[in-house]
Design a protein around this motif. Structure first.
Motif, PDB file in Angstrom:
ATOM      1  N   LEU A  94      -5.886 -11.716  -5.346  1.00 19.14           N
ATOM      2  CA  LEU A  94      -7.018 -10.788  -5.267  1.00 19.14           C
ATOM      3  C   LEU A  94      -8.145 -11.168  -6.229  1.00 19.14           C
ATOM      4  CD1 LEU A  94      -4.931  -7.511  -4.870  1.00 19.14           C
ATOM      5  CD2 LEU A  94      -6.268  -8.677  -3.111  1.00 19.14           C
ATOM      6  N   GLY A 108      -1.373 -11.609   3.395  1.00 21.90           N
ATOM      7  CA  GLY A 108      -1.296 -12.991   3.883  1.00 21.90           C
ATOM      8  C   GLY A 108       0.132 -13.536   3.862  1.00 21.90           C
ATOM      9  N   HIS A 155      -3.065  -4.969   5.146  1.00 20.20           N
ATOM     10  CA  HIS A 155      -4.501  -5.244   5.283  1.00 20.20           C
ATOM     11  C   HIS A 155      -5.362  -3.986   5.403  1.00 20.20           C
ATOM     12  CE1 HIS A 155      -2.163  -8.728   6.545  1.00 20.20           C
ATOM     13  NE2 HIS A 155      -3.196  -9.492   6.228  1.00 20.20           N
ATOM     14  N   MET A 204      -6.537  -2.595   2.411  1.00 23.62           N
ATOM     15  CA  MET A 204      -7.517  -3.429   1.702  1.00 23.62           C
ATOM     16  C   MET A 204      -8.848  -3.417   2.471  1.00 23.62           C
ATOM     17  SD  MET A 204      -5.814  -4.428  -0.858  1.00 23.62           S
ATOM     18  CE  MET A 204      -7.073  -5.492  -1.544  1.00 23.62           C
ATOM     19  N   TRP A 235      -5.470 -14.595   8.922  1.00 26.10           N
ATOM     20  CA  TRP A 235      -4.838 -15.919   8.915  1.00 26.10           C
ATOM     21  C   TRP A 235      -4.078 -16.179  10.228  1.00 26.10           C
ATOM     22  CZ3 TRP A 235      -2.208 -16.290   3.343  1.00 26.10           C
ATOM     23  CH2 TRP A 235      -3.223 -16.181   2.372  1.00 26.10           C
TER      24      TRP A 235
HETATM   25  C1  LIG Z   1      -5.756 -12.403   4.855  1.00 23.99           C
HETATM   26  C2  LIG Z   1      -4.926 -12.129   3.682  1.00 23.99           C
HETATM   27  C3  LIG Z   1      -5.431 -10.951   2.893  1.00 23.99           C
HETATM   28  C4  LIG Z   1      -6.791 -11.348   2.496  1.00 23.99           C
HETATM   29  O1  LIG Z   1      -7.020 -11.905   1.428  1.00 23.99           O
HETATM   30  O2  LIG Z   1      -7.674 -11.152   3.319  1.00 23.99           O
HETATM   31  C5  LIG Z   1      -4.532 -10.600   1.751  1.00 23.99           C
HETATM   32  O3  LIG Z   1      -3.495 -11.135   1.563  1.00 23.99           O
HETATM   33  S1  LIG Z   1      -5.078  -9.393   0.697  1.00 23.99           S
HETATM   34  C6  LIG Z   1      -3.812  -9.305  -0.533  1.00 23.99           C
HETATM   35  C7  LIG Z   1      -2.798  -8.334  -0.091  1.00 23.99           C
HETATM   36  N1  LIG Z   1      -1.846  -8.118  -1.144  1.00 23.99           N
HETATM   37  C8  LIG Z   1      -1.934  -7.099  -1.992  1.00 23.99           C
HETATM   38  O4  LIG Z   1      -2.831  -6.313  -1.957  1.00 23.99           O
HETATM   39  C9  LIG Z   1      -0.819  -7.026  -3.017  1.00 23.99           C
HETATM   40  C10 LIG Z   1      -1.217  -6.141  -4.199  1.00 23.99           C
HETATM   41  N2  LIG Z   1      -0.089  -6.044  -5.100  1.00 23.99           N
HETATM   42  C11 LIG Z   1       0.870  -5.123  -4.980  1.00 23.99           C
HETATM   43  O5  LIG Z   1       0.865  -4.305  -4.098  1.00 23.99           O
HETATM   44  C12 LIG Z   1       1.985  -5.187  -5.994  1.00 23.99           C
HETATM   45  O6  LIG Z   1       1.590  -6.020  -7.063  1.00 23.99           O
HETATM   46  C13 LIG Z   1       3.294  -5.723  -5.366  1.00 23.99           C
HETATM   47  C14 LIG Z   1       3.874  -4.622  -4.453  1.00 23.99           C
HETATM   48  C15 LIG Z   1       3.098  -7.018  -4.613  1.00 23.99           C
HETATM   49  C16 LIG Z   1       4.321  -5.976  -6.481  1.00 23.99           C
HETATM   50  O7  LIG Z   1       4.555  -4.825  -7.228  1.00 23.99           O
HETATM   51  P1  LIG Z   1       5.479  -4.853  -8.526  1.00 23.99           P
HETATM   52  O8  LIG Z   1       5.458  -3.474  -9.112  1.00 23.99           O
HETATM   53  O9  LIG Z   1       6.804  -5.426  -8.177  1.00 23.99           O
HETATM   54  O10 LIG Z   1       4.774  -5.903  -9.493  1.00 23.99           O
HETATM   55  P2  LIG Z   1       3.325  -5.830 -10.181  1.00 23.99           P
HETATM   56  O11 LIG Z   1       2.421  -4.969  -9.392  1.00 23.99           O
HETATM   57  O12 LIG Z   1       3.499  -5.486 -11.595  1.00 23.99           O
HETATM   58  O13 LIG Z   1       2.858  -7.343  -9.986  1.00 23.99           O
HETATM   59  C17 LIG Z   1       3.098  -8.337 -10.967  1.00 23.99           C
HETATM   60  C18 LIG Z   1       1.789  -9.005 -11.270  1.00 23.99           C
HETATM   61  O14 LIG Z   1       1.359  -9.682 -10.070  1.00 23.99           O
HETATM   62  C19 LIG Z   1       0.019  -9.311  -9.789  1.00 23.99           C
HETATM   63  N3  LIG Z   1      -0.215  -9.445  -8.342  1.00 23.99           N
HETATM   64  C20 LIG Z   1       0.607  -9.072  -7.375  1.00 23.99           C
HETATM   65  N4  LIG Z   1       0.065  -9.373  -6.185  1.00 23.99           N
HETATM   66  C21 LIG Z   1      -1.131  -9.932  -6.425  1.00 23.99           C
HETATM   67  C22 LIG Z   1      -2.144 -10.465  -5.607  1.00 23.99           C
HETATM   68  N5  LIG Z   1      -2.058 -10.485  -4.254  1.00 23.99           N
HETATM   69  N6  LIG Z   1      -3.233 -10.988  -6.196  1.00 23.99           N
HETATM   70  C23 LIG Z   1      -3.363 -10.995  -7.538  1.00 23.99           C
HETATM   71  N7  LIG Z   1      -2.425 -10.498  -8.378  1.00 23.99           N
HETATM   72  C24 LIG Z   1      -1.316  -9.976  -7.813  1.00 23.99           C
HETATM   73  C25 LIG Z   1      -0.069  -7.894 -10.297  1.00 23.99           C
HETATM   74  O15 LIG Z   1      -1.399  -7.503 -10.457  1.00 23.99           O
HETATM   75  C26 LIG Z   1       0.694  -7.998 -11.595  1.00 23.99           C
HETATM   76  O16 LIG Z   1      -0.118  -8.632 -12.557  1.00 23.99           O
HETATM   77  P3  LIG Z   1      -0.420  -7.893 -13.957  1.00 23.99           P
HETATM   78  O17 LIG Z   1      -1.292  -8.837 -14.715  1.00 23.99           O
HETATM   79  O18 LIG Z   1       0.918  -7.688 -14.591  1.00 23.99           O
HETATM   80  O19 LIG Z   1      -1.069  -6.609 -13.590  1.00 23.99           O
END
Ligand SMILES: CC[C@H](C(=O)O)C(=O)SCCNC(=O)CCNC(=O)[C@H](O)C(C)(C)COP(=O)(O)OP(=O)(O)OC[C@H]1O[C@@H](n2cnc3c(N)ncnc32)[C@H](O)[C@@H]1OP(=O)(O)O
Length: 302
Positions: free
Chosen positions: A113, A157, A180, A183, A189
């Motif tokens: 993100l 993704g 999605h 968001m 993709w």
């Molecule tokens: C076409 C594809 C589409 C697009 O770009 O158009 C996408 O893929 S959009 C991205 C969709 N994904 C998300 O929105 C995932 C968001 N994250 C979450 O919901 C949670 O982090 C989860 C459920 C994946 C995991 O939860 P959990 O409690 O087990 O862990 P944390 O939240 O503490 O996560 C650890 C650490 O990872 C970072 N993180 C997780 N996912 C992402 C991501 N997609 N991008 C960037 N960073 C991510 C999260 O922020 C935590 O970091 P921290 O520094 O500790 O806050």
């Protein structure tokens, strides 16, 4: 000097052939207003994580999404590396199968993100979308039987990536979720189109419009997953996925690859074109070593 020139010409021809082949396999090129070098340069600015490929002697490749700090989210450099690994797999003539999994017991939380925020303008978004569709389409068309091993979470993704594989296996407690909508997006993709073909339009609409959590049980009943593996331990589950895949990849490489190519044609082409392609693929195995040996052995298929 003449030899060097001949070598260079040969290299040029091979490269041209490879590029043409890749273009044929890709959805988007310059004719679609797509500038790959431009988006690659942009993606390279968002670094972190890696995509690792290990090619085993038995013809099985293990592709690892490796960015555990961010739940294996795709940074820009990981998107570029995925393309490179797919090219490597296209050139791997001994390959029969592929398992895609994530490092440290979770699959992938989608695109990073932090990177997405930086490329949220419409041109970058379109180019990133075309870049990933090209890569995932080439991944889907590999002559390898592919499995996404879903441990932990496959979100956004990450969920889309699982649909570019032939099969999905899930571990207890894992989850596929097309987040999605939450968001303010739709899949980009290619995961929307592929999901419809896997589970049908009604179920796809429910999963996308509801951003629904799909646990292993629901995935099985929808036909999104083929099996729930017994173990949720990373290493054990990978071993179980390899055993599961072996039932389809045992046998001569040429035949396994031909089987996958027949299915790819049937999946993607109109019937007449698929039939013609099947004939051409049949021609590559008819009278081949595996076929001749079987004619000598005359096995009974009891
Ligand atoms: C076409 C594809 C589409 C697009 O770009 O158009 C996408 O893929 S959009 C991205 C969709 N994904 C998300 O929105 C995932 C968001 N994250 C979450 O919901 C949670 O982090 C989860 C459920 C994946 C995991 O939860 P959990 O409690 O087990 O862990 P944390 O939240 O503490 O996560 C650890 C650490 O990872 C970072 N993180 C997780 N996912 C992402 C991501 N997609 N991008 C960037 N960073 C991510 C999260 O922020 C935590 O970091 P921290 O520094 O500790 O806050």
């Amino acid at each position: 000097m003449e030899m060097a020139l001949a070598l260079w010409k040969n290299l040029l021809q091979t490269t041209k052939k490879r590029i043409l082949q890749q273009r044929r396999l890709s959805l988007y090129n310059g004719a679609h207003g797509y500038e790959e070098e431009l988006i690659k340069k942009k993606l390279q600015q968002f670094s972190g994580g890696s995509i690792n490929l290990s090619k085993k002697d038995n013809g099985i490749g293990i592709l690892t999404l490796n960015n555990p700090k961010l739940m294996n989210a795709f940074t820009g450099t990981m998107m570029v590396e995925l393309q490179e690994r797919v090219t490597e797999l296209e050139n791997w003539k001994d390959g029969k199968g592929l398992i895609i999994h994530g490092a440290e017991n979770t699959f992938c939380s989608g695109s990073d993100l932090n990177a997405v925020k930086e490329i949220s303008n419409s041109q970058d978004g379109m180019y990133m979308c075309m870049f990933m569709q090209n890569t995932l389409t080439r991944l889907m068309r590999l002559p390898l039987i592919s499995v996404a091993l879903v441990q932990g979470k496959a979100f956004g993704g990450g969920a889309e990536l699982t649909t570019a594989c032939d099969f999905r296996l899930m571990t207890p407690g894992s989850e596929i979720r097309f987040v999605h909508k939450h968001m303010g997006l739709v899949p980009g993709w290619g995961g929307g189109a592929r999901l419809v073909r896997i589970v049908g339009s009604g179920a796809a609409l429910q999963l996308l419009a509801g951003a629904a959590r799909v646990d292993p049980e629901r995935a099985l009943s929808l036909g999104l997953s083929q099996e729930t593996l017994p173990s949720s331990d990373g290493t054990t589950a990978l071993g179980q996925a390899r055993t599961w895949l072996a039932q389809y990849t045992e046998g001569p490489t040429t035949v396994i690859r031909a089987v996958k190519n027949v299915v790819t044609a049937g999946r993607e082409l109109p019937l007449e074109a698929a039939l013609r392609t099947e004939k051409d693929i049949f021609g590559t195995v008819w009278g081949g070593p595996a076929n001749l040996q079987a004619l000598v052995r005359r096995p009974k298929h009891k």
